[in-house]
Design an enzyme around this catalytic site. Structure first.
Site, PDB file in Angstrom:
ATOM      1  N   LYS A 207       7.036  -4.235  -0.527  1.00  7.22           N
ATOM      2  CA  LYS A 207       7.806  -4.854   0.553  1.00  7.22           C
ATOM      3  C   LYS A 207       8.299  -6.237   0.127  1.00  7.22           C
ATOM      4  O   LYS A 207       9.460  -6.570   0.269  1.00  7.22           O
ATOM      5  CB  LYS A 207       6.929  -4.945   1.801  1.00  7.22           C
ATOM      6  N   GLU A 213      -0.388  -7.178  -8.560  1.00  4.13           N
ATOM      7  CA  GLU A 213      -0.768  -5.900  -9.175  1.00  4.13           C
ATOM      8  C   GLU A 213       0.469  -5.033  -9.436  1.00  4.13           C
ATOM      9  O   GLU A 213       0.649  -4.483 -10.528  1.00  4.13           O
ATOM     10  CB  GLU A 213      -1.726  -5.120  -8.261  1.00  4.13           C
ATOM     11  N   GLY A 268       3.387  -3.105   6.377  1.00  5.40           N
ATOM     12  CA  GLY A 268       3.026  -2.347   5.168  1.00  5.40           C
ATOM     13  C   GLY A 268       2.276  -1.063   5.488  1.00  5.40           C
ATOM     14  O   GLY A 268       2.652   0.028   5.037  1.00  5.40           O
ATOM     15  N   ARG A 269       1.218  -1.173   6.294  1.00  2.54           N
ATOM     16  CA  ARG A 269       0.394   0.025   6.559  1.00  2.54           C
ATOM     17  C   ARG A 269       1.040   0.973   7.557  1.00  2.54           C
ATOM     18  O   ARG A 269       0.481   2.018   7.868  1.00  2.54           O
ATOM     19  CB  ARG A 269      -1.006  -0.398   7.014  1.00  2.54           C
ATOM     20  N   GLU A 354      -7.502  -3.059   8.502  1.00  2.95           N
ATOM     21  CA  GLU A 354      -6.559  -4.159   8.297  1.00  2.95           C
ATOM     22  C   GLU A 354      -5.917  -4.545   9.635  1.00  2.95           C
ATOM     23  O   GLU A 354      -5.514  -5.692   9.830  1.00  2.95           O
ATOM     24  CB  GLU A 354      -5.492  -3.745   7.276  1.00  2.95           C
ATOM     25  N   HIS A 385     -23.430  17.714   2.249  1.00  4.91           N
ATOM     26  CA  HIS A 385     -24.416  17.774   1.166  1.00  4.91           C
ATOM     27  C   HIS A 385     -24.691  16.387   0.606  1.00  4.91           C
ATOM     28  O   HIS A 385     -25.180  16.249  -0.513  1.00  4.91           O
ATOM     29  CB  HIS A 385     -23.924  18.726   0.075  1.00  4.91           C
ATOM     30  N   LYS A 515      -4.537 -12.476  -2.013  1.00  2.00           N
ATOM     31  CA  LYS A 515      -3.416 -12.632  -2.948  1.00  2.00           C
ATOM     32  C   LYS A 515      -3.399 -14.074  -3.492  1.00  2.00           C
ATOM     33  O   LYS A 515      -3.152 -14.302  -4.665  1.00  2.00           O
ATOM     34  CB  LYS A 515      -2.092 -12.302  -2.259  1.00  2.00           C
TER      35      LYS A 515
HETATM   36  C1  G6Q Z   1      -0.268  -3.759   4.687  1.00  2.00           C
HETATM   37  C2  G6Q Z   1      -0.561  -4.970   3.959  1.00  2.00           C
HETATM   38  C3  G6Q Z   1      -0.823  -4.766   2.492  1.00  2.00           C
HETATM   39  C4  G6Q Z   1       0.443  -4.579   1.663  1.00  2.00           C
HETATM   40  C5  G6Q Z   1       0.103  -4.702   0.182  1.00  2.00           C
HETATM   41  C6  G6Q Z   1       1.310  -4.529  -0.703  1.00  2.00           C
HETATM   42  O1  G6Q Z   1      -0.073  -3.696   5.879  1.00  2.00           O
HETATM   43  O2  G6Q Z   1       0.387  -5.936   4.186  1.00  2.00           O
HETATM   44  O3  G6Q Z   1      -1.684  -3.691   2.249  1.00  2.00           O
HETATM   45  O4  G6Q Z   1       1.029  -3.340   1.936  1.00  2.00           O
HETATM   46  O5  G6Q Z   1      -0.493  -5.929  -0.053  1.00  2.00           O
HETATM   47  O6  G6Q Z   1       2.300  -5.463  -0.364  1.00  2.00           O
HETATM   48  P1  G6Q Z   1       3.760  -5.299  -0.920  1.00  2.00           P
HETATM   49  O7  G6Q Z   1       4.316  -4.028  -0.395  1.00  2.00           O
HETATM   50  O8  G6Q Z   1       4.503  -6.503  -0.456  1.00  2.00           O
HETATM   51  O9  G6Q Z   1       3.656  -5.229  -2.424  1.00  2.00           O
END
Ligand code: G6Q
Length: 551
Positions: A207, A213, A268-269, A354, A385, A515
């Site tokens: 986003k 990463e 994001g989620r 989150e 199990h 981050k």
């Molecule tokens: C989700 C969070 C988080 C995010 C990641 C990746 O709701 O904001 O999990 O999706 O940190 O972020 P980017 O998409 O900006 O790389």
């Protein structure tokens, strides 16, 4: 005068009510009411929710309904659907419902209808995924693409990875997909060692396009591709991006023509319905992705219109509030008896924790009640199990969701497999509710010939306290539409909880902290000098690693 909901009259009433129910056994509630299943189950949107195996009565539901009214739930739902800035700490709307608004009605954010842009991106995704699937999008050396690698993390990974895994039977026969999220080289390195650069397409999903990463993995993948194919120009045929940050995508070296856009009002989620779903559309095709959207839209409409106590997400949300805040439960298990949903618990961990892992209200007041439980789980048979021991005989109350498919997506000649799955799921929720008391256990042991000292010694170990609550959600078969409904059900359930607790489910300052701290440690790891900027533990660990990393 406190604004906390815990200081309201209805909260106090619920607390008293819990004191009464704390000592009530669910099996007695079943004995008292032959219609308990009929009274405490709902079918809507082709999903059955049986919530009869919970520690609640009709009175509980009416009190929880009053709590929802006190929290202004119906108004909050209207605000969510109409593009109000419900994410108050980031001054944003949270309009995942617009992404799957198949009715195509106008939804505005800051006065602008978002639907034309949503539809334009869907059209672009359709064109692109068709080109890849039909073999019209060729790699740099003219070969057809047969491998998709999504590089992203968190919300830019878990949703598409879970859906792609769940809908594996719908996948294009010539395509395979990989999802790379972790930054340690064992993730990307492993995938690169298995794939062919000439036939691989990387989707860089971020986003913000600033996530460490993702960018590091993306740069490494890009260098690998250029080295293997011998030219920078190969990037245009093997890299596309999904982002809100056009400028940064361009700086990375991906032509914005090959970028799929989404917007800051997509969390994001909550983003798998947006262009973040691109790996899904490539793997299962746009028609099936639209089925996923349609399923979610149906659930959205149900959430927005069904009466409170017939409303699946509202019922589930209120029941979760009941356990977390009044029974003081601290964890919740999610147990799919459908192996295609293997990644669903991990996906829900992010969605729920989150969103609800917060300790202050929207107004910034510290809460004085428990909010989000720890979410965990695994496919049911595996769990039986392994960790079900804790559910049957541990010391904690752990509300559980059993998620059950009547039919499997994979046909085997023998019906025995599905019969075994179904009987296991029903037997477990029954046993967790009923338990087995001392008298029954004693009789059972005597019946199998255990007597005297042996009996006395074994008896306490063989008793099951029972009274462990669970919901059971049943659907016929996991089609894209059903999966869309199931995901939307949990998204809205989380929203209901957030409203009751007065918290903002759409920000994630804890993730932002992670981050930031990583970026402060990176320079310290790279200098020759001993670290001396953190606490003694962090400095000690840093220096230990620096001493041994090159030996
Ligand atoms: C989700 C969070 C988080 C995010 C990641 C990746 O709701 O904001 O999990 O999706 O940190 O972020 P980017 O998409 O900006 O790389």
């Amino acid at each position: 005068m406190s604004n906390l909901i815990s200081h309201s009259h209805i909260w106090a009433t619920l607390k008293n009510h819990q004191k009464y129910l704390a000592s009530v056994q669910m099996q007695d509630l079943f004995a008292l009411d032959e219609q308990r299943y009929e009274n405490f189950s709902v079918v809507a949107c082709d999903l059955l929710l049986d919530y009869s195996k919970n520690r609640l009565t009709k009175d509980t539901l009416h009190l929880l309904k009053q709590l929802a009214t006190k929290a202004n739930l119906e108004n909050w739902i209207k605000e969510l659907f109409s593009g109000e800035l419900v994410n108050n700490t980031e001054h944003r709307a949270a309009l995942h419902v617009a992404l799957r608004n198949r009715s195509n009605t106008k939804i505005t954010v800051n006065g602008e209808d978002v639907m034309p842009n949503v539809n334009a991106v869907l059209a672009k995704m359709r064109k692109f995924s068709n080109a890849v699937r039909d073999g019209d999008w060729l790699g740099y050396t003219g070969k057809r693409i047969n491998t998709i690698v999504n590089i992203g993390i968190g919300g830019s990974d878990l949703g598409p990875a879970m859906v792609t895994r769940a809908l594996r039977t719908y996948q294009h026969p010539l395509l395979q997909s990989h999802f790379v999220s972790n930054v340690d080289s064992s993730h990307l390195g492993d995938i690169l060692s298995k794939i062919d650069p000439e036939t691989t397409l990387f989707i860089i999903a971020s986003k913000t396009f600033t996530t460490q990463e993702t960018l590091l993995n993306a740069h490494t993948a890009r260098n690998w591709l250029i080295e293997k194919l011998g030219s920078d120009t190969a990037v245009a045929k093997h890299f596309v991006a999904v982002s809100t940050a056009t400028q940064k995508v361009s700086e990375f070296g991906i032509d914005p023509v090959n970028m799929f856009e989404f917007w800051d009002w997509v969390g994001g989620r909550y983003s798998l319905w947006s262009a973040i779903g691109l790996p899904i559309t490539v793997m299962i095709g746009m028609e099936q992705f639209e089925e996923l959207l349609t399923g979610a839209h149906e659930l959205d409409q149900h959430f927005a219109t069904a009466p409170l106590l017939e409303n699946l997400p509202i019922l589930m949300g209120l029941i979760d509030v009941w356990y977390s805040s009044f029974f003081g439960t601290t964890s919740q298990a999610v147990l799919p008896y459908d192996y295609t949903l293997k990644l669903f618990p991990a996906y829900l961990q992010q969605l729920v924790m989150e969103s609800l892992g917060k300790q202050v209200t929207r107004d910034g007041d510290l809460v004085d009640y428990s909010t989000c439980p720890v979410i965990w789980g695994a496919p049911g048979n595996n769990g039986q199990h392994a960790f079900y021991q804790l559910l049957h005989q541990g010391t904690q109350v752990i509300p559980t969701d059993f998620i059950v498919a009547i039919e499997s997506n994979f046909d085997l000649p023998s019906a025995e497999h599905q019969d075994a799955v179904l009987s296991n799921a029903l037997a477990q929720s029954h046993a967790l509710m009923m338990g087995r008391n001392l008298a029954k256990t004693k009789q059972k042991l005597v019946d199998i010939g255990i007597q005297g000292n042996d009996l006395a010694q074994q008896l306490p170990h063989r008793v099951f306290p029972g009274n462990q609550p669970s919901n059971t959600i049943i659907y016929k078969k996991l089609t894209p539409k059903v999966l869309g409904k199931l995901i939307a059900l949990y998204e809205h359930k989380v929203f209901v909880q957030s409203v009751c607790w007065g918290i903002n489910p759409f920000d994630q300052w804890g993730v932002e902290l992670g981050k930031n701290v990583a970026s402060t440690l990176l320079p310290a790891l790279r200098t020759e000098q001993d670290g001396n900027i953190h606490d003694s533990s962090t400095n000690g660990l840093l220096n230990y690693i620096k001493t041994y990393r090159h030996k």
